[in-house]
Design a protein around this motif. Structure first.
Motif, PDB file in Angstrom:
ATOM      1  N   UNK A   1      -9.382  -0.705  16.112  1.00 39.45           N
ATOM      2  CA  UNK A   1      -9.475  -2.145  15.907  1.00 39.45           C
ATOM      3  C   UNK A   1      -8.111  -2.800  15.739  1.00 39.45           C
ATOM      4  N   UNK A   2      -7.038  -2.008  15.820  1.00 40.34           N
ATOM      5  CA  UNK A   2      -5.682  -2.541  15.608  1.00 40.34           C
ATOM      6  C   UNK A   2      -5.605  -3.313  14.292  1.00 40.34           C
ATOM      7  N   UNK A   3      -6.188  -2.737  13.252  1.00 37.30           N
ATOM      8  CA  UNK A   3      -6.282  -3.422  11.963  1.00 37.30           C
ATOM      9  C   UNK A   3      -5.841  -2.493  10.840  1.00 37.30           C
ATOM     10  N   UNK A   4      -5.106  -3.056   9.888  1.00 39.86           N
ATOM     11  CA  UNK A   4      -4.710  -2.326   8.691  1.00 39.86           C
ATOM     12  C   UNK A   4      -5.265  -3.070   7.474  1.00 39.86           C
ATOM     13  N   UNK A   5      -5.628  -2.315   6.463  1.00 37.04           N
ATOM     14  CA  UNK A   5      -6.272  -2.887   5.280  1.00 37.04           C
ATOM     15  C   UNK A   5      -5.480  -2.548   4.021  1.00 37.04           C
ATOM     16  N   UNK A   6      -5.620  -3.399   3.022  1.00 34.14           N
ATOM     17  CA  UNK A   6      -5.088  -3.103   1.697  1.00 34.14           C
ATOM     18  C   UNK A   6      -6.191  -3.411   0.694  1.00 34.14           C
ATOM     19  N   UNK A   7      -6.782  -2.351   0.154  1.00 38.70           N
ATOM     20  CA  UNK A   7      -7.808  -2.489  -0.862  1.00 38.70           C
ATOM     21  C   UNK A   7      -7.104  -2.562  -2.209  1.00 38.70           C
ATOM     22  N   UNK A   8      -7.356  -3.645  -2.942  1.00 34.29           N
ATOM     23  CA  UNK A   8      -6.672  -3.863  -4.220  1.00 34.29           C
ATOM     24  C   UNK A   8      -7.696  -3.930  -5.342  1.00 34.29           C
ATOM     25  N   UNK A   9      -7.611  -3.006  -6.272  1.00 35.68           N
ATOM     26  CA  UNK A   9      -8.520  -2.942  -7.409  1.00 35.68           C
ATOM     27  C   UNK A   9      -7.742  -3.099  -8.719  1.00 35.68           C
ATOM     28  N   UNK A  10      -8.479  -3.378  -9.775  1.00 38.60           N
ATOM     29  CA  UNK A  10      -7.875  -3.542 -11.107  1.00 38.60           C
ATOM     30  C   UNK A  10      -6.667  -4.480 -11.049  1.00 38.60           C
ATOM     31  N   UNK A  11      -6.865  -5.602 -10.420  1.00 36.47           N
ATOM     32  CA  UNK A  11      -5.758  -6.539 -10.208  1.00 36.47           C
ATOM     33  C   UNK A  11      -5.255  -7.120 -11.524  1.00 36.47           C
ATOM     34  N   UNK A  12      -3.950  -7.360 -11.553  1.00 36.34           N
ATOM     35  CA  UNK A  12      -3.284  -7.892 -12.734  1.00 36.34           C
ATOM     36  C   UNK A  12      -2.580  -9.195 -12.369  1.00 36.34           C
TER      37      UNK A  12
ATOM     38  N   UNK B   1      -9.758  -7.284  -0.794  1.00 33.55           N
ATOM     39  CA  UNK B   1      -9.338  -6.453   0.334  1.00 33.55           C
ATOM     40  C   UNK B   1      -8.650  -7.344   1.358  1.00 33.55           C
ATOM     41  N   UNK B   2      -7.411  -7.037   1.624  1.00 30.63           N
ATOM     42  CA  UNK B   2      -6.671  -7.737   2.657  1.00 30.63           C
ATOM     43  C   UNK B   2      -6.823  -7.011   3.986  1.00 30.63           C
ATOM     44  N   UNK B   3      -6.922  -7.796   5.046  1.00 32.87           N
ATOM     45  CA  UNK B   3      -6.967  -7.241   6.395  1.00 32.87           C
ATOM     46  C   UNK B   3      -5.819  -7.817   7.205  1.00 32.87           C
ATOM     47  N   UNK B   4      -5.341  -7.049   8.144  1.00 32.83           N
ATOM     48  CA  UNK B   4      -4.271  -7.493   9.042  1.00 32.83           C
ATOM     49  C   UNK B   4      -4.662  -7.088  10.450  1.00 32.83           C
TER      50      UNK B   4
END
Length: 124
Positions: free
Chosen positions: A76-87, A19-22
């Motif tokens: 929270x002025x935050x955006x997330x990128x949840x990444x599953x089944x990564x290749x 999970x990436x956070x910004x």
């Protein structure tokens, strides 16, 4: 001074998750469209996902649909990128970006602010 700071990247095996956070600072981003882009070695930066300010609209590049989820927490002025089944082909530096527009934007040139990038490496 406007800053976007990404975190959460790293090394993961194929099929794993990250999970990436910004975290954004320096101005109010609650009305901005926020996006994630990525750049693999030797390739151009490409669009990954975007979310409008209310979070009511999202857009994904075809290669990540069903695997990645973008979300935001305006408080929270935050955006997330949840990444599953990564290749392995997801390996890249991932960049967070903010656009002053409230419309859905998938073109990198229309984003005004950029983070420094976070490395994601997926091993085979």
């Amino acid at each position: 001074q406007v800053q976007l700071v990404e975190s959460g990247g790293g090394l993961v095996q194929t099929g794993g998750s990250l999970r990436l956070s910004c975290a954004a600072s320096g101005r109010t981003f609650s009305s901005d469209t926020m996006g994630w882009f990525r750049q693999a070695p030797g390739k151009e930066r490409e669009f990954v996902a975007a979310i409008t300010w209310r979070g009511g609209a999202t857009s994904y590049t075809d290669s990540v649909k069903g695997r990645f989820t973008i979300s935001r927490d305006n408080a929270r002025n935050t955006v997330y990128l949840e990444m599953n089944s990564l290749k392995p082909e997801d390996t890249a530096v991932y960049y967070c970006a903010a656009s002053s527009s409230s419309r859905m934007i998938v073109t990198s040139s229309l984003y005004n602010y950029w983070g420094q990038g976070s490395q994601v490496t997926v091993s085979a």
